[in-house]
Design a protein around this motif. Sequence first.
Motif, PDB file in Angstrom:
ATOM      1  N   TYR A 135       0.864  -1.182   0.000  1.00  0.00           N
ATOM      2  CA  TYR A 135       0.000   0.000   0.000  1.00  0.00           C
ATOM      3  C   TYR A 135       0.895   1.224   0.000  1.00  0.00           C
ATOM      4  O   TYR A 135       1.452   1.594   1.045  1.00  0.00           O
ATOM      5  CB  TYR A 135      -0.877  -0.045   1.256  1.00  0.00           C
ATOM      6  CG  TYR A 135      -1.900   1.050   1.360  1.00  0.00           C
ATOM      7  CD1 TYR A 135      -3.156   0.904   0.783  1.00  0.00           C
ATOM      8  CD2 TYR A 135      -1.632   2.239   2.052  1.00  0.00           C
ATOM      9  CE1 TYR A 135      -4.120   1.903   0.898  1.00  0.00           C
ATOM     10  CE2 TYR A 135      -2.584   3.235   2.174  1.00  0.00           C
ATOM     11  CZ  TYR A 135      -3.830   3.067   1.587  1.00  0.00           C
ATOM     12  OH  TYR A 135      -4.777   4.054   1.711  1.00  0.00           O
ATOM     13  N   GLY A 143       2.955  12.570   4.670  1.00  0.00           N
ATOM     14  CA  GLY A 143       2.317  11.340   5.153  1.00  0.00           C
ATOM     15  C   GLY A 143       0.933  11.690   5.660  1.00  0.00           C
ATOM     16  O   GLY A 143      -0.081  11.287   5.118  1.00  0.00           O
ATOM     17  N   GLY A 177       5.311  -0.740   3.755  1.00  0.00           N
ATOM     18  CA  GLY A 177       5.825  -2.045   4.161  1.00  0.00           C
ATOM     19  C   GLY A 177       5.687  -3.032   3.013  1.00  0.00           C
ATOM     20  O   GLY A 177       4.679  -3.014   2.305  1.00  0.00           O
ATOM     21  N   THR A 422       2.083   6.067  15.097  1.00  0.00           N
ATOM     22  CA  THR A 422       2.369   6.943  13.947  1.00  0.00           C
ATOM     23  C   THR A 422       1.714   6.420  12.684  1.00  0.00           C
ATOM     24  O   THR A 422       1.053   7.170  11.958  1.00  0.00           O
ATOM     25  CB  THR A 422       3.901   7.024  13.745  1.00  0.00           C
ATOM     26  OG1 THR A 422       4.494   7.461  14.963  1.00  0.00           O
ATOM     27  CG2 THR A 422       4.252   7.966  12.613  1.00  0.00           C
ATOM     28  N   ASP A 426      -0.958   9.613  12.264  1.00  0.00           N
ATOM     29  CA  ASP A 426      -0.325  10.087  13.498  1.00  0.00           C
ATOM     30  C   ASP A 426      -1.435  10.337  14.536  1.00  0.00           C
ATOM     31  O   ASP A 426      -2.484  10.905  14.212  1.00  0.00           O
ATOM     32  CB  ASP A 426       0.423  11.394  13.178  1.00  0.00           C
ATOM     33  CG  ASP A 426       0.826  12.146  14.417  1.00  0.00           C
ATOM     34  OD1 ASP A 426       1.867  11.807  14.981  1.00  0.00           O
ATOM     35  OD2 ASP A 426       0.060  13.044  14.838  1.00  0.00           O
ATOM     36  N   THR A 428      -1.970  12.347  17.005  1.00  0.00           N
ATOM     37  CA  THR A 428      -2.489  13.702  17.245  1.00  0.00           C
ATOM     38  C   THR A 428      -3.339  14.150  16.059  1.00  0.00           C
ATOM     39  O   THR A 428      -4.428  14.722  16.241  1.00  0.00           O
ATOM     40  CB  THR A 428      -1.320  14.679  17.475  1.00  0.00           C
ATOM     41  OG1 THR A 428      -0.579  14.218  18.599  1.00  0.00           O
ATOM     42  CG2 THR A 428      -1.798  16.100  17.718  1.00  0.00           C
TER      43      THR A 428
HETATM   44  C1  LIG Z   1       6.550   1.419  10.763  1.00  0.00           C
HETATM   45  C2  LIG Z   1       5.800   2.242   9.770  1.00  0.00           C
HETATM   46  C3  LIG Z   1       5.115   1.602   8.745  1.00  0.00           C
HETATM   47  C4  LIG Z   1       4.446   2.338   7.768  1.00  0.00           C
HETATM   48  N1  LIG Z   1       3.840   1.698   6.740  1.00  0.00           N
HETATM   49  C5  LIG Z   1       3.271   2.416   5.740  1.00  0.00           C
HETATM   50  C6  LIG Z   1       2.692   1.758   4.612  1.00  0.00           C
HETATM   51  O1  LIG Z   1       2.666   0.525   4.522  1.00  0.00           O
HETATM   52  N2  LIG Z   1       2.171   2.520   3.630  1.00  0.00           N
HETATM   53  C7  LIG Z   1       2.164   3.881   3.691  1.00  0.00           C
HETATM   54  O2  LIG Z   1       1.677   4.509   2.758  1.00  0.00           O
HETATM   55  N3  LIG Z   1       2.679   4.524   4.766  1.00  0.00           N
HETATM   56  C8  LIG Z   1       3.229   3.830   5.773  1.00  0.00           C
HETATM   57  N4  LIG Z   1       3.770   4.478   6.869  1.00  0.00           N
HETATM   58  C9  LIG Z   1       3.738   5.930   6.931  1.00  0.00           C
HETATM   59  C10 LIG Z   1       2.789   6.462   7.982  1.00  0.00           C
HETATM   60  O3  LIG Z   1       1.467   6.269   7.618  1.00  0.00           O
HETATM   61  C11 LIG Z   1       3.077   7.956   8.216  1.00  0.00           C
HETATM   62  O4  LIG Z   1       4.380   8.051   8.741  1.00  0.00           O
HETATM   63  C12 LIG Z   1       2.053   8.524   9.163  1.00  0.00           C
HETATM   64  O5  LIG Z   1       0.818   8.677   8.521  1.00  0.00           O
HETATM   65  C13 LIG Z   1       2.498   9.881   9.756  1.00  0.00           C
HETATM   66  O6  LIG Z   1       2.756  10.787   8.757  1.00  0.00           O
HETATM   67  P1  LIG Z   1       4.115  11.624   8.695  1.00  0.00           P
HETATM   68  O7  LIG Z   1       5.242  10.673   8.743  1.00  0.00           O
HETATM   69  O8  LIG Z   1       3.961  12.516   7.528  1.00  0.00           O
HETATM   70  O9  LIG Z   1       4.140  12.474  10.009  1.00  0.00           O
HETATM   71  P2  LIG Z   1       4.059  14.045  10.110  1.00  0.00           P
HETATM   72  O10 LIG Z   1       2.708  14.500   9.721  1.00  0.00           O
HETATM   73  O11 LIG Z   1       5.192  14.672   9.427  1.00  0.00           O
HETATM   74  O12 LIG Z   1       4.201  14.205  11.675  1.00  0.00           O
HETATM   75  C14 LIG Z   1       5.259  14.895  12.329  1.00  0.00           C
HETATM   76  C15 LIG Z   1       4.692  15.644  13.542  1.00  0.00           C
HETATM   77  O13 LIG Z   1       3.845  16.688  13.100  1.00  0.00           O
HETATM   78  C16 LIG Z   1       2.602  16.659  13.766  1.00  0.00           C
HETATM   79  N5  LIG Z   1       1.553  17.144  12.852  1.00  0.00           N
HETATM   80  C17 LIG Z   1       1.394  16.857  11.537  1.00  0.00           C
HETATM   81  N6  LIG Z   1       0.311  17.470  11.036  1.00  0.00           N
HETATM   82  C18 LIG Z   1      -0.249  18.155  12.060  1.00  0.00           C
HETATM   83  C19 LIG Z   1      -1.399  18.988  12.174  1.00  0.00           C
HETATM   84  N7  LIG Z   1      -2.216  19.196  11.160  1.00  0.00           N
HETATM   85  N8  LIG Z   1      -1.673  19.532  13.370  1.00  0.00           N
HETATM   86  C20 LIG Z   1      -0.875  19.282  14.423  1.00  0.00           C
HETATM   87  N9  LIG Z   1       0.231  18.499  14.374  1.00  0.00           N
HETATM   88  C21 LIG Z   1       0.536  17.948  13.209  1.00  0.00           C
HETATM   89  C22 LIG Z   1       2.407  15.196  14.151  1.00  0.00           C
HETATM   90  O14 LIG Z   1       1.563  15.087  15.279  1.00  0.00           O
HETATM   91  C23 LIG Z   1       3.835  14.766  14.455  1.00  0.00           C
HETATM   92  O15 LIG Z   1       4.117  15.095  15.791  1.00  0.00           O
HETATM   93  C24 LIG Z   1       4.432   3.750   7.848  1.00  0.00           C
HETATM   94  C25 LIG Z   1       5.091   4.401   8.909  1.00  0.00           C
HETATM   95  C26 LIG Z   1       5.765   3.660   9.860  1.00  0.00           C
HETATM   96  C27 LIG Z   1       6.483   4.375  10.962  1.00  0.00           C
END
Ligand SMILES: Cc1cc2nc3c(=O)[nH]c(=O)nc-3n(C[C@H](O)[C@H](O)[C@H](O)COP(=O)(O)OP(=O)(O)OC[C@H]3O[C@@H](n4cnc5c(N)ncnc54)[C@H](O)[C@@H]3O)c2cc1C
Length: 663
Positions: A135, A143, A177, A422, A426, A428
């Motif tokens: 996916y 993300g 993944g 996460t 995420d 939050t």
């Molecule tokens: C082990 C693992 C497996 C995964 N597997 C997959 C997969 O199979 N397929 C896939 O597509 N993805 C996958 N992911 C990705 C995962 O879905 C994203 O990392 C997740 O949705 C968080 O997004 P981000 O990394 O952009 O975090 P960010 O949004 O960048 O978060 C960083 C910080 O910003 C804060 N933040 C962000 N937006 C806001 C807001 N609007 N208001 C307040 N605070 C905010 C968050 O709370 C956090 O503290 C995986 C991630 C991990 C760690």
Amino acid sequence: MERVDHLAHERNKSEFDVDAMKIVWAGSPHAFELSDRISKLVASDPGFRKDNRTMLSRKDLFKNTLRKAAYAWKTIVDLHLSEEEAAKLRFYVDEPAYTDLHWGMFVPAIKGQGTDEQQQKWLPLAYKMQIIGCYAQTELGHGSNVQGLETTATFDPQTDEFIIHSPTLTSSKWWPGGLGKVATHAIAYARLIVGGRDYGVNGFIVQLRSLEDHSPLPGITVGDIGMKFGNGAYNTMDNGVLQFDHVRIPRDQMLMRVSQVTREGKYKQSDVPRQLVYGTMVYVRQTIVADASCALSRAVCIATRYSAVRRQFGSQNGGPETQVIDYKTQQSRLFPLLASAYAFRFIGEWLKWLYTDVTQRLQANDFSTLPEAHACTAGLKSLTTTATADGIEECRKLCGGHGYLCSSGLPELFAVYVPACTYEGDNTVLLLQVARFLMKTVSQLGVKKPVGTIGYMTRVDHLMQCRCGVQRAEDWLNPSALLEAFEARAARMSVACAQNLSNFDNPEEGFAELSADLVEAAVAHCQLIIVSKFIEKLQQEIPGKGVKQQLEVLCNIYTLFLLHKHQGDFLSTGCITPKHASLANDQLRSLYSQVRPNAIALVDAFNYTDHFLGSILGCYDGNVYPKLYEAAWEDPLNDSVVPDGYHQYIRPLLKQQIRTARL
Ligand SMILES: Cc1cc2nc3c(=O)[nH]c(=O)nc-3n(C[C@H](O)[C@H](O)[C@H](O)COP(=O)(O)OP(=O)(O)OC[C@H]3O[C@@H](n4cnc5c(N)ncnc54)[C@H](O)[C@@H]3O)c2cc1C
Ligand SMILES: CCCCC/C=C\C/C=C\C/C=C\CCCCC(=O)SCCNC(=O)CCNC(=O)[C@H](O)C(C)(C)COP(=O)(O)OP(=O)(O)OC[C@H]1O[C@@H](n2cnc3c(N)ncnc32)[C@H](O)[C@@H]1OP(=O)(O)O
């Protein structure tokens, strides 16, 4: 040699029918039988051994995961296991692998977002594992903000194809993944561009690797993103990076349930809400909630058994020291987690029901409960994963120094589990979605009747001014008193946020400014859902001697523990007075004493094999010390008495110190 059960005296103390509780925990006699049979099958098969994971290099670890996944598939095929049995087998193999994403997201995405024809074409291949899917949504740059994804899918009417392209570095897919080294196909999310117009993000089935030699297809750059937190742990998974360079796919590989592109290049939107593009996430969030109770109960089982084995201080007249489980502080840290494991088990069951209900309604073009289903899955995913990750770490501390050993099973369990806070949203960000739902509900009061989990808002006038009627500690055992306190707190926090929001000219600015308060209101609402569903569960008939009574104790512990932990909310909103808070605490202490004799039986009811627990501290017979001692000698560092590197690094040092001393 006869096995001695070091916890027999604890088991003898229990006041309820453990076998009946096992069935309640499993969900039904059928679910228990299935779980019991498959867990024993996995535990007795050396092919599924997992005690060496933390010592393997990444490459060996990953190859071993590939071997196990193939062996699991062979077992499933050879034994003609049903879909249900196969899913249980993968669960008890207990090793994150590409198959989680294949079965957990790729297949559901096709089912939920594909047309009938697309399902007929792709699902049989996926079911037989003739293709392996992942996916691919998240990118290096985005993300959480799905609408910010940059990958494009541009329709070419000349060839009737989409051109999938990664226009920037930040548009590289990052994290999926199974993508890194295994998947042959992906559901890739990309901006749909038709006739130069951007129609937003949609899913596309894209082949990534050759089905002959596994090499990436032309225009595809793909690999693993590198080591993650912890030894072993989630490093069995090949989370990947992927770039598309103008990769062409046939038009019919766009998932077309929500919107379609015709041969003539016309964009059409179905009669279903656009948010269904996010449907796979709703499904997986629901499964993650169900999984939270498994992870937490595992940690709690380990910490409870070990707390009954471990003795420290308190010897009287040369007698045995005190079992650490008898310390009130240990109980006040451990028993709320035990109660939470049960609470999450039941909320997971209920959420599964809600998800099935909303799916059936969607099929009948009834979209009315979708916002509630989104808010519940998002909020409960957030709440249960945060509490579970924190709970596993607390269990590690409850086991003292030995909890820090990999052989306790707790470090790896934590490292595998913590990304659940996460991934799939995420925590939050998800609570802010709940807050939006709450603010919308409050703003529509009097216009639209709140129903379902938000139904308590119909009594908002009463809840804003009601007074807690508790006068004695025992009054806190009354479910109505508990429920009203939680409803009043949730309603008052939401209404206060809505009132504060109304002071802003720009609602989005106000939402951003007040977001920390809004998250707290969302937590209060989600805690109320868990409490109310636990109470509802206990209104059903529950067979088995003493089983219902134990569950009542656990329900009261869970609820009063939350009240105690968040008493600032309850006091500041005027739902209770300091006197009520103090009575709640008195009641909580008394409940801990009631749970104490049953603690070991309550974790036995999870019916976990020693293989699945993967913990010396949590082993069923409690024979912890000889096992710890033996395991130490198994460590590769103890293969030789004098370590590798002695001649190079230790001896010269020692010699140098001698010369310095003589000077
Ligand atoms: C082990 C693992 C497996 C995964 N597997 C997959 C997969 O199979 N397929 C896939 O597509 N993805 C996958 N992911 C990705 C995962 O879905 C994203 O990392 C997740 O949705 C968080 O997004 P981000 O990394 O952009 O975090 P960010 O949004 O960048 O978060 C960083 C910080 O910003 C804060 N933040 C962000 N937006 C806001 C807001 N609007 N208001 C307040 N605070 C905010 C968050 O709370 C956090 O503290 C995986 C991630 C991990 C760690
Ligand atoms: C090893 C152990 C694991 C065990 C687990 C067990 C089983 C699980 C099996 C496999 C899983 C294994 C491993 C985990 C893999 C993890 C995989 C991933 O992480 S995949 C990537 C996940 N990504 C995310 O979750 C991204 C989060 N972001 C979003 O969902 C959205 O961007 C958003 C935050 C919701 C914002 O959306 P949008 O920008 O569209 O903005 P809004 O204006 O807020 O919303 C508009 C409108 O839509 C409603 N809405 C939003 N989402 C949904 C939804 N999903 N369903 C229904 N409705 C939705 C929202 O409420 C708004 O409505 P309204 O106010 O009425 O307009």
